[in-house]
Design an enzyme around this catalytic site. Sequence first.
Site, PDB file in Angstrom:
ATOM      1  CB  SER A 573       1.190   2.741   0.653  1.00 51.30           C
ATOM      2  OG  SER A 573       1.408   3.542  -0.455  1.00 51.30           O
ATOM      3  CG  ASP A 654      -4.968   7.481  -1.288  1.00 53.02           C
ATOM      4  OD1 ASP A 654      -4.105   8.128  -1.923  1.00 53.02           O
ATOM      5  OD2 ASP A 654      -4.781   6.319  -0.879  1.00 53.02           O
ATOM      6  CG  HIS A 686      -1.450   7.401   0.597  1.00 54.09           C
ATOM      7  ND1 HIS A 686      -2.149   6.500  -0.157  1.00 54.09           N
ATOM      8  CD2 HIS A 686      -0.202   6.899   0.700  1.00 54.09           C
ATOM      9  CE1 HIS A 686      -1.349   5.496  -0.491  1.00 54.09           C
ATOM     10  NE2 HIS A 686      -0.170   5.708   0.021  1.00 54.09           N
TER      11      HIS A 686
END
Length: 748
Positions: A573, A654, A686
């Site tokens: 991320s 995602d 994600h």
Amino acid sequence: MKLVSALSTFAYLVSRASAATGPVVTAKDLLGSPRLSGAVPNPAGTLALFSASTYNFEKHDSVKSFHIVDISEANGQVTKLWDDKNVMEAVWLGVEDWLGYLRTNGTKSEFWVAKAQLKDFVGDVHKVYTFPGAVSNLKVRAVGPSIHFVVSAPALKSGVMYSEDDAPKKHSTGRVYTSLFVRHWDEWIGEYKSNLFSGVISPSSDNKFELVGSLTNVLSGTELETPIAPFGGSGDFDISPDGHRVIFLSKDPKQDLAQNTASYVYAVPFDGSRKPTAINPHNGASSSPRFSPDGTKVAYLQMHENGYEADKNEIFVTSFSDSYEFVITQIANGWDRSPSSVTFSPHNKYLYLIAEDHGKEKIWTHPVVSADTDFPVPPEPLTSTFSVSEIYSIGGTEKLLVSASSLTSPTFYYRINAETGVIDQRLMSPLMTLSQTTTAPIEEGTWHGLSRSQISDFYYPNENFKHHAWMIKPSFFEEGKKYPLLFLIHGGPQGAWVDGWSYRWNPAVMAEQGYVVVAFNPTGSTGFGKDYTDRIQDEWGGRPFRDLEAGFAYLEQKFDFIDTTNAIAAGASYGGYMINWIAGQPFAKKFKALVCHDGIFNTLNMYATEELWFIDHDFKGQIFDHRHHFERWNPLGHVKNWTTPMMIIHSSKDYRIPISEALAAFNVLQIKGIKSKLLTFPDENHWVLKPENSLVWHREVFEWMNEFTGAGGVVSVEKETGDAVKEAPGMAIQSGDGHKAADILRHD
Ligand SMILES: *[C@@H]1O[C@H](CO)[C@@H](O)[C@H](O)[C@H]1NC(C)=O
Ligand SMILES: *[C@@H]1O[C@H](CO)[C@@H](O)[C@H](O)[C@H]1NC(C)=O
């Protein structure tokens, strides 16, 4: 280009040459062991209820089981309640040892009750009611012999609960939108909002419970929605002790959901006889609404700033009157920590808080006072170790049942006296009973042969701040030897590596591959004060990047057991963004290879995300007016200098950081002839959550790292057999409940 098919390699596992210095915990151990929920005590404080989710790699199937543990005993007896795949959630009803639980039956949910007994469960099991659709988040309050309950469920505009059976059949998959916020996390926004339905069950003459009257949608006729997606649950609402009122969180439907974080605590009569009223007048996101035990007050948390989800959570207590007028008092407003939950002590005397502090999730106490000036000292920490996830008063006393974890142990439970701070050392570890794999005493906060001596932390200076990092050594660490470095960067960026267990990016499991893992909490991290968190705004590739460079230099100087010339950097991320950023900087030369999970490659693409407030806040403005802020820290701007091998992981669902980021970065790597590998899952978001996918994730990541560093002791690839499974170095899984996982963008 190497085209690796996950399927063709699926049946193979890498095994070690020698078990003697091998990992004590592999990814398969991590993913295949029971995953425990927090433990909730019964009204008498003698038993606690918890669930365990276990994935079986031989049967390729997972089971969720429910258990009770005797909390009056050390390592108390554990009893399995039922082994019914269709049971979704269970709660104490608050009357004797009755449990209420939700069972799935096709497209509908059923409300069942059962009486728990430590031995030879289960007595008096019966179904009370079948809901017209699928419901979740059962919350109850015993009022005399009756039980007031609420459940959440999607509802039609008319307020009627959505029923899949009654829904008109659709013949096209087209979706049309004319306003912001078309998808969220891993779902496209649909037409049904989540509402809250209240109801009452009472004992009938034959000692069975039955529904009294019908269900009431207390949000009917409003645009409100609860719990707040994607991570809200039954903690987003509460029922008053007298059963007359409900409080719940909802975002403000008048403000668009993509650019605003504002949410409020709403109060409504349990019978829905008047429309919900917002209690609080501030601007930011609200959380953790809780009634006091006497029902006269509500405590909650709220941020000041709308549009900044990592703003400090302030603590509020409001009186609750029959006329729905609220007098609000802010508590401990000078305290520079941001609690994640607040509850009252049983006699309304204290607030119990959970808040992150220097890489730990601690319990804090603060007196309930009428105004802050009455008590101008900050909350006091009750704990100093590990990471606490849930706390409950035991039997209405000042003793708490604590659910916690550490870097070396999954969830465990213990008791603490909230007045004296004395921890009951007789910790309860149902994991020992459930998996029979614990080989170290639970008192040390360890599991499966991991040891606390593997864990240390340190601070190093850079640019007038001290920066924190955790260090995790392998269990087989030997003095005098050097180990390769795994350099970890967390997501958020407003997040932190904490002394807690995770089923994704588990530093201890990674260290078992033969690395010294160092997990950094640079500028932007949480738990070190508001200023430290806020200083990352408009600085994504600036301050934290320089802190990481300084952190690496500190490792080079201070720790002779780390071979800093044999290093891998990895992050997810925001951590993946940072990997892409590092790749274009001279700092990349320090690493033999990089691992980028769900990273942002081109910051100018970030308007394809769903929670736009995040990107607007962190880049300090909207892209059309402040394009230079986005360009300044854009990894794409430096790809000309990319030379370091990189593995990229990104999945199709995602929607926070769309997969196009990974495809563009991978294409660049391949065209430039840089050694690279892409791992993608069509069915993950994600986070990689499915155990079999997570096992592949671990295998591919570990193989990638070990190929460059020579770690891992990988000597052969064998066809999977029963024995080879036990020896396989780390493979792994994921739980949906890991809200503190460090690989998240904070807004995820
Ligand atoms: C589902 O409900 C129906 C009707 O009550 C019942 O006959 C059936 O046994 C239930 N199925 C399961 C799997 O519980
Ligand atoms: C590439 O690296 C060189 C040498 O460090 C530097 O001068 C140049 O600005 C870099 N280019 C980009 C696009 O980052």
